[in-house]
Design a protein around this motif. Structure first.
Motif, PDB file in Angstrom:
ATOM      1  N   HIS A 116      82.438  47.597  29.332  1.00 40.31           N
ATOM      2  CA  HIS A 116      83.851  47.979  29.225  1.00 40.31           C
ATOM      3  C   HIS A 116      84.500  47.287  28.023  1.00 40.31           C
ATOM      4  O   HIS A 116      85.305  47.891  27.311  1.00 40.31           O
ATOM      5  N   ASP A 117      84.144  46.029  27.799  1.00 35.72           N
ATOM      6  CA  ASP A 117      84.701  45.284  26.662  1.00 35.72           C
ATOM      7  C   ASP A 117      84.238  45.889  25.333  1.00 35.72           C
ATOM      8  O   ASP A 117      84.999  45.957  24.373  1.00 35.72           O
ATOM      9  N   ARG A 136      83.315  49.075  24.866  1.00 32.77           N
ATOM     10  CA  ARG A 136      83.982  50.367  24.712  1.00 32.77           C
ATOM     11  C   ARG A 136      85.430  50.185  24.259  1.00 32.77           C
ATOM     12  O   ARG A 136      85.924  50.923  23.397  1.00 32.77           O
ATOM     13  N   ALA A 137      86.107  49.188  24.833  1.00 30.94           N
ATOM     14  CA  ALA A 137      87.495  48.916  24.440  1.00 30.94           C
ATOM     15  C   ALA A 137      87.557  48.469  22.985  1.00 30.94           C
ATOM     16  O   ALA A 137      88.456  48.878  22.228  1.00 30.94           O
ATOM     17  N   TYR A 138      86.605  47.641  22.573  1.00 31.53           N
ATOM     18  CA  TYR A 138      86.546  47.171  21.183  1.00 31.53           C
ATOM     19  C   TYR A 138      86.312  48.346  20.231  1.00 31.53           C
ATOM     20  O   TYR A 138      86.990  48.462  19.194  1.00 31.53           O
ATOM     21  N   ASP A 161      86.976  51.449  20.693  1.00 28.66           N
ATOM     22  CA  ASP A 161      88.152  52.314  20.687  1.00 28.66           C
ATOM     23  C   ASP A 161      89.263  51.727  19.826  1.00 28.66           C
ATOM     24  O   ASP A 161      89.882  52.431  19.013  1.00 28.66           O
ATOM     25  N   ARG A 162      89.520  50.416  19.966  1.00 32.97           N
ATOM     26  CA  ARG A 162      90.576  49.764  19.179  1.00 32.97           C
ATOM     27  C   ARG A 162      90.285  49.813  17.684  1.00 32.97           C
ATOM     28  O   ARG A 162      91.198  49.933  16.866  1.00 32.97           O
ATOM     29  N   LYS A 211      92.854  40.815  28.504  1.00 35.61           N
ATOM     30  CA  LYS A 211      92.101  41.474  29.579  1.00 35.61           C
ATOM     31  C   LYS A 211      90.649  41.739  29.217  1.00 35.61           C
ATOM     32  O   LYS A 211      89.822  42.023  30.088  1.00 35.61           O
ATOM     33  N   SER A 212      90.345  41.678  27.935  1.00 40.52           N
ATOM     34  CA  SER A 212      88.985  41.994  27.517  1.00 40.52           C
ATOM     35  C   SER A 212      88.523  41.038  26.425  1.00 40.52           C
ATOM     36  O   SER A 212      89.147  40.975  25.359  1.00 40.52           O
TER      37      SER A 212
END
Length: 315
Positions: free
Chosen positions: A110-111, A113-115, A117-118, A212-213
């Motif tokens: 999840h971390d 994927r979030a990275y 995306d950002r 959060k990540s």
């Protein structure tokens, strides 16, 4: 169109079907075992299969290598050692240390994927899927993908995913003239006086709630405050009150004893190799001490041990 798939095909020499077959079940291609921790308990090691490890190394070299890592991150970087981590705090006084609980397993897909995306890292969703499956491990009985201790890509990736955290912590403490470094899961803060460190723990815990990540937790039992009145250690090295980094008296005694045994011909081949490794470590950490050893035990003995580490083909 995928960019990672052609890269993996060209670097491995495998066909597209074979590469994707590895990728599909990559999170399960691990052998898991435990090793004892120095502090007690056991550490879970997840060793990727040979074919998966090859793909991880390709991504580490061609994808992860160019992504930003904060200067405060001292582990897993070329040209940066535990000495550099300790030296960053050598000119200060009190040292405040924290430790993350289950650091690598706390970093999840999840971390990543979030990275991605950002930072708009991939144009093709397939590349996000390919990279996620290759870089993360699924524990048996779990649905979540986690960073594995044992994968060659995990150290670099942990630093990348901690970049925002390291940036925010550095900015937070620099206002109070506090120095911050992180060596994997070990966080070290230092300042000229203890008063400057008063708000560090409160601020650190607040940031951990805000960020959060990755979702990380401090190991409360590992929090340590050391002043110049007591021995200050950073990543196993001692900070002297003269502002230098030292091996420490205990380790120096150990090295002298082993050199004495070597003079008496009492060391086995394995023990001589270990001593040679220790001398290489001394050269990196405290070269002045190595010169003293050469004077006391003879430069020929020291050089002979050091040369024993050089493979015959390189001699």
């Amino acid at each position: 169109m995928s960019k990672l798939l052609p890269l993996l095909i060209s670097r491995t020499g495998l066909g597209a079907y074979d590469v994707m077959n590895i990728v599909r079940n990559a999170p399960a291609r691990y052998k898991t075992y435990t090793i004892p921790k120095r502090s007690g308990g056991e550490r879970i090691i997840s060793q990727p299969a040979r074919e998966l490890k090859a793909l991880q190394r390709i991504l580490a070299e061609d994808l992860l290598h160019g992504l930003p890592i904060h200067p405060a991150a001292m582990a897993y970087r070329d040209g940066v050692s535990i000495r550099a981590n300790a030296a960053a705090h050598a000119q200060n006084g009190p040292v405040l240390k924290f430790d993350f609980k289950d650091f690598f397993p706390s970093i999840t897909s999840h971390d990543w994927r979030a990275y991605c995306d950002r930072n708009s890292l991939f144009d093709d969703p397939q590349d996000l899927l390919i990279s996620t499956n290759i870089l993360f491990h699924r524990w048996r009985g779990s649905k979540r993908l986690r960073l594995a201790i044992g994968a060659p890509s995990s150290p670099c990736l942990s630093n990348i995913l901690m970049n925002d955290f390291d940036t925010q912590i550095t900015e937070m403490v620099s206002r109070d003239k506090v120095t911050y470094t992180r060596y994997a899961d070990d966080l070290t803060f230092s300042a000229k006086r203890t008063g400057f460190l008063t708000g560090v723990e409160r601020g650190l815990r607040r940031k951990l709630q805000e960020i959060k990540s990755p979702s990380l937790t401090l190991n409360a039992s590992k929090t340590v405050l050391a002043t110049t009145k007591y021995k200050r250690r950073v990543t196993g090295l001692v900070l002297t009150n003269a502002g230098e980094v030292s091996l420490g008296h205990g380790r120096k005694r150990e090295i002298r004893a082993k050199l004495h045994y070597e003079l008496q011909g009492r060391l086995t081949t394995q023990q001589r190799a270990e001593l040679a490794g220790l001398l290489a470590f001394v050269h990196d950490v405290e070269p002045k001490f190595l010169l003293k050893l050469e004077v006391k035990y003879g430069a020929d003995l020291i050089r002979g041990l050091k040369s024993a580490m050089v493979p015959r083909a390189q001699r």
